[in-house]
Design a protein around this motif. Sequence first.
Motif, short mmCIF file in Angstrom:
data_model
loop_
_atom_site.label_atom_id
_atom_site.label_comp_id
_atom_site.label_asym_id
_atom_site.label_seq_id
_atom_site.Cartn_x
_atom_site.Cartn_y
_atom_site.Cartn_z
N UNK A 148 84.10 66.88 18.47
CA UNK A 148 84.80 67.22 17.23
C UNK A 148 83.90 68.05 16.32
N UNK A 149 82.60 67.76 16.33
CA UNK A 149 81.66 68.52 15.52
C UNK A 149 81.57 69.95 16.03
N UNK A 152 84.79 71.82 15.11
CA UNK A 152 84.87 72.25 13.72
C UNK A 152 83.85 73.36 13.45
N UNK A 155 85.51 76.30 14.65
CA UNK A 155 86.65 76.56 13.78
C UNK A 155 86.27 77.17 12.44
N UNK A 156 85.02 76.88 12.00
CA UNK A 156 84.55 77.44 10.74
C UNK A 156 84.12 78.90 10.91
N UNK B 48 94.02 79.96 14.69
CA UNK B 48 92.64 80.43 14.48
C UNK B 48 91.91 80.71 15.79
N UNK B 74 88.19 83.38 11.87
CA UNK B 74 88.07 81.95 11.54
C UNK B 74 87.45 81.74 10.18
N UNK B 75 86.57 82.66 9.77
CA UNK B 75 85.93 82.49 8.47
C UNK B 75 86.92 82.68 7.33
N UNK B 77 90.04 81.58 7.59
CA UNK B 77 91.04 80.52 7.74
C UNK B 77 90.34 79.18 7.62
N UNK B 79 89.82 75.16 8.03
CA UNK B 79 90.19 74.31 9.15
C UNK B 79 89.68 72.90 8.89
N UNK B 81 90.07 68.78 10.32
CA UNK B 81 90.60 67.95 11.41
C UNK B 81 90.45 66.47 11.09
N UNK B 84 87.10 64.82 10.82
CA UNK B 84 86.35 65.61 9.84
C UNK B 84 85.40 66.63 10.48
N UNK B 85 84.69 66.23 11.56
CA UNK B 85 83.77 67.19 12.19
C UNK B 85 82.65 67.63 11.27
N UNK B 86 82.35 66.83 10.24
CA UNK B 86 81.23 67.17 9.36
C UNK B 86 79.93 67.09 10.16
N UNK B 98 78.87 75.84 4.23
CA UNK B 98 78.78 76.51 5.53
C UNK B 98 79.49 77.86 5.58
N UNK B 99 80.79 77.86 5.30
CA UNK B 99 81.53 79.11 5.44
C UNK B 99 81.09 80.18 4.43
N UNK B 148 85.23 71.57 2.53
CA UNK B 148 84.58 72.53 3.41
C UNK B 148 85.58 73.57 3.92
N UNK B 149 86.79 73.09 4.23
CA UNK B 149 87.81 74.03 4.73
C UNK B 149 88.18 75.04 3.65
#
Lengths: 252, 316
Positions: A148-149, A152, A155-156, B48, B74-75, B77, B79, B81, B84-86, B98-99, B148-149
Amino acid sequence: MPSRKRLFFWGLPLFWAACLLLAILGLPWLEELFKQVAPGHRQVIYTRDSFALLLGNHLLLVGLAALISISLGLAGAIFVTRPYGRDFLPLVSQVASMGQTFPPVAVLALSVPLLGFGALPTIMALALYGLLPVVRNTLVGLNSVDPAILESARGMGMSPFQVLWQVELPLAANVILGGIRTSVTINIATAAIGSTIGATTLGDPVISGLVNGNTAYVLQGAILIGFLAVTADSCLDRLQQSVSPRIDSRAL
Amino acid sequence: MIELHQVTKRFGDTLAVDAIDLCINQGELCVLVGTSGCGKSTTLRMINRLIPHTSGRLTIEGEEISQLDEQQLRRRIGYAIQSTGLFPHWPVARNISLVPQLLGWPEARVAERVKELLELLNLPFAEFAHKYPSELSGGQAQRVGVARALAGDPDILLMDEPFGALDPITRESLQNELLRIQRQIHKTLVFVTHDMDEALKLASQIVVMDQGKIIQQASPTELLLNPANDFVAQLLGGEDRGLKQAGLLRVAERMLPISSNNPSLDQAPVIQLQDSLRQALSMMLWHQCLQLRVYEGESLVGYLPLDRIIQANRHA
């Protein structure tokens, strides 16, 4: 982190390093003691080469071998975990785990007919043997990063290199360094056996002592190799602790 | 505007998304809803390009996305989940930045943006900026995920069951915040969920999917009034539909002004102007009464009799 804590953090490796240094400088002065160990021998302190020279040579061999195995191991494991290298993953991970079952003496023995005697075959054998823990741990570390990390991260809009460098490697650093630690520590011991095929290492007194039945020589070599191994191991252990990703601000 | 024209995705022999047509307008909150495996997440990720579409045209602002640079796309858009995917090795502030950093914003602007977003999501900067994801509760982590998104100020925000793993109370408060934030920032949101109540609550447009096809696309009210088939009706909860629809309507829409000759009103229970008709019905059942007094904050603004609620549903 305050400097006092930092000092304490590196305390154990420093202690072992001090022991090693003390042994290098102090062993020649303990002639009387070693006479008790090896009665009947005219000479009880190994003097063909100085201990410092043996240590330096030993470190050089292990260092070069580690450099080769770390760079090749990391590159290989990273390659087979990328989309374009996935096909080789089963092969590489199988070879990596199979190689672990090989005794180090056998690796050295096998390298002689191929590479002859001396330092070079020893380095090659050590590098090959040390490659395996690095590859295996790097694979484990990279594969244990939560998908998942990675999703994402992609995805970023991070590039594949950014994902590797900023996410995968830092999260796997702990496990990877564990592999490097195993690799180096095993090779410090294995390098001593290199003396049997003509490399100059801390194994020299041990081999010579065994051949001549001089227990004092064996002891001197063993003490130095032992101190060197624990020094390196505790150093790498601290290194591992200090680079493993901090995931909790309370740990500050 | 996101447009999908005959977009198809195959995984080997299985057809995950089957030639769907979909148009999501600027500022819309479009919710893709359906059972697991219906292709809703696949559809979201095609937008994306985390999953490339097999055939069809998928355009954003008229540009076919397979022609664009993957990372640049992607930058712009956002995203978010479910898990979280942190990044666990980065503190909250760095995760959010990040973005913007990928986009190469100047440092001062990035720092300001992080502050602004933490504020927007009700996470005090001083308390949260330096925490690591492992120190956050599920709800807080999800807020950071949303922050973050949003960080790169994207026009489009994709959310894949972002509140699916949260407890009902936290989920509801985050849903309310998402609606509040959407009113403030007005992005194009594509939201995936399997929870029809969540879809009804959030969506301006609901897209019901099943077996890779779009079964129905409609506003929440339309969907409740005219479900396209039994599957949609079942998804809407069958006999509960009346209550679900009442949940979409506000007391404000159906209340009557106060009439002076209504003495029985003095005893009536009190409801707030922005509450839903569903809550009003529930109060009537609980207090065994036929009408409620409507307050806006502290002041009486009207009353709501039962027959207005029933009428309201018929005429909606």
